[in-house]
Design an enzyme around this catalytic site. Structure first.
Site, PDB file in Angstrom:
ATOM      1  N   LYS A   8      -2.636   4.522  -2.300  1.00 44.96           N
ATOM      2  CA  LYS A   8      -3.323   3.576  -3.176  1.00 44.96           C
ATOM      3  C   LYS A   8      -3.989   4.335  -4.314  1.00 44.96           C
ATOM      4  O   LYS A   8      -4.565   5.418  -4.093  1.00 44.96           O
ATOM      5  CB  LYS A   8      -4.398   2.818  -2.394  1.00 44.96           C
ATOM      6  CG  LYS A   8      -5.187   1.793  -3.203  1.00 44.96           C
ATOM      7  CD  LYS A   8      -6.606   1.616  -2.684  1.00 44.96           C
ATOM      8  CE  LYS A   8      -7.487   2.771  -3.108  1.00 44.96           C
ATOM      9  NZ  LYS A   8      -8.919   2.587  -2.760  1.00 44.96           N
ATOM     10  N   ASP A 132     -10.817   0.886   2.896  1.00 46.18           N
ATOM     11  CA  ASP A 132      -9.527   0.809   2.225  1.00 46.18           C
ATOM     12  C   ASP A 132      -8.420   0.247   3.110  1.00 46.18           C
ATOM     13  O   ASP A 132      -7.336  -0.089   2.613  1.00 46.18           O
ATOM     14  CB  ASP A 132      -9.100   2.195   1.730  1.00 46.18           C
ATOM     15  CG  ASP A 132      -9.770   2.592   0.433  1.00 46.18           C
ATOM     16  OD1 ASP A 132     -10.152   1.690  -0.332  1.00 46.18           O
ATOM     17  OD2 ASP A 132      -9.907   3.807   0.188  1.00 46.18           O
TER      18      ASP A 132
END
Length: 301
Positions: A8, A132
């Site tokens: 990410k 996350d």
């Protein structure tokens, strides 16, 4: 069972004031990219996680290990599996590599055990592992809010060509970066002001104006990373000179994200930086159907 676990990156990241529970509210424009770890799940007498990168912690300090143990506990199962991780996402690089692996384990084991759990159930469990993990379960592009668990998916966006670069061996702790941000800044971050900046970046992305998008990249943690690693500033300057339309620190760093005009430009810049001794990779953003942990058809895929 083999899964791919995408990294990410944050194209925009605003950090609010520290909450009483120690977490920080954020507002972030985040996207999955095709730099991916390989996660394999096999039957075993007891839970074991092995990794080809010695920098990855073992046992309960490993997020993939914790993910397997947590899901097993929630499902009333014994985690008799061996999890093998082939790392391609650098450790402590601001790319959510540990969270990506944890998300892959949650997805893989939920299928392995035949659990009929929806995305929201896995996301709630994932949040207990890290802020996350919910994003890594969903993938694609999203606006992240709260501590990262509130996700607004962003569809129909043009794919972007990016270059990820950092000095070799450089690492930064996320926890330390947030602590240093609290210590150093005089005023808390203004998330509402940041929302307008992110709206501008997203509008540029939607219309395919990469130059305008590059000018709107930002990260509140960037000054912390630059102070901790002075070598980042010349690297960012070089990326800009070599054609990056914008450069920003991803997450807590030290990885820099350079927005390229296209795939060929990204590969050229990545090659130039690698020749100069930097760790560099040309990547592309992933749409939602490929930006989350996914099964691969065979062991060597």
């Amino acid at each position: 069972m083999v899964l791919r676990a995408p990294a990410k990156v944050n194209l925009c990241l605003a950090v609010g004031p520290r909450r009483p529970d120690g977490y920080h509210p954020i507002l972030s424009l985040a996207v999955a990219v095709d730099l991916e770890d390989r996660v394999e799940i096999q039957p075993a007498p007891a839970l074991e996680v092995v990794c080809d990168d010695p920098a990855v912690p073992a046992g309960g300090a490993n997020l993939a290990h914790r993910a397997a143990a947590l899901l097993a506990q929630a499902a009333g199962r014994e985690p008799r599996v061996r999890i093998t991780i082939e790392k391609r996402i650098p450790v402590e690089a601001g790319l959510a590599g540990g969270s990506a692996d944890a998300a892959a384990v949650l997805v893989g084991l939920s299928r392995w055990w035949g659990l009929d759990w929806g995305d929201e159930e896995l996301a709630r469990l994932g949040l207990r592992l890290g802020a996350d993990v919910p994003f890594c379960l969903r993938g694609g592009a999203a606006l992240m809010e709260g501590v990262g668990e509130q996700l607004t998916p962003l569809g129909d966006l043009p794919r972007l060509a990016l270059v990820l670069a950092s000095p070799r061996g450089a690492r930064l702790s996320t926890a330390w970066a947030y602590q240093e941000l609290d210590r150093a800044r005089r005023q808390p971050g203004d998330l509402e002001a940041a929302r307008g900046r992110i709206d501008g970046a997203l509008a540029a992305w939607r219309r395919g104006d990469r130059a305008a998008l590059g000018a709107k990249l930002f990260n509140d943690l960037e000054p912390v990373a630059y102070r901790a690693l002075p070598e980042l500033a010349p690297l960012a300057a070089r990326m800009a000179r070599e054609g990056a339309l914008g450069v920003v620190v991803s997450g807590s760093g030290p990885t820099l994200v350079g927005l390229a005009a296209g795939g060929e430009a990204a590969r050229t810049l990545s090659g130039t930086l690698a020749t100069a001794g930097y760790r560099a990779a040309a990547v592309e953003t992933l749409p939602g159907d490929r930006g989350s942990p996914r099964l691969t058809p065979d062991r060597n895929s």
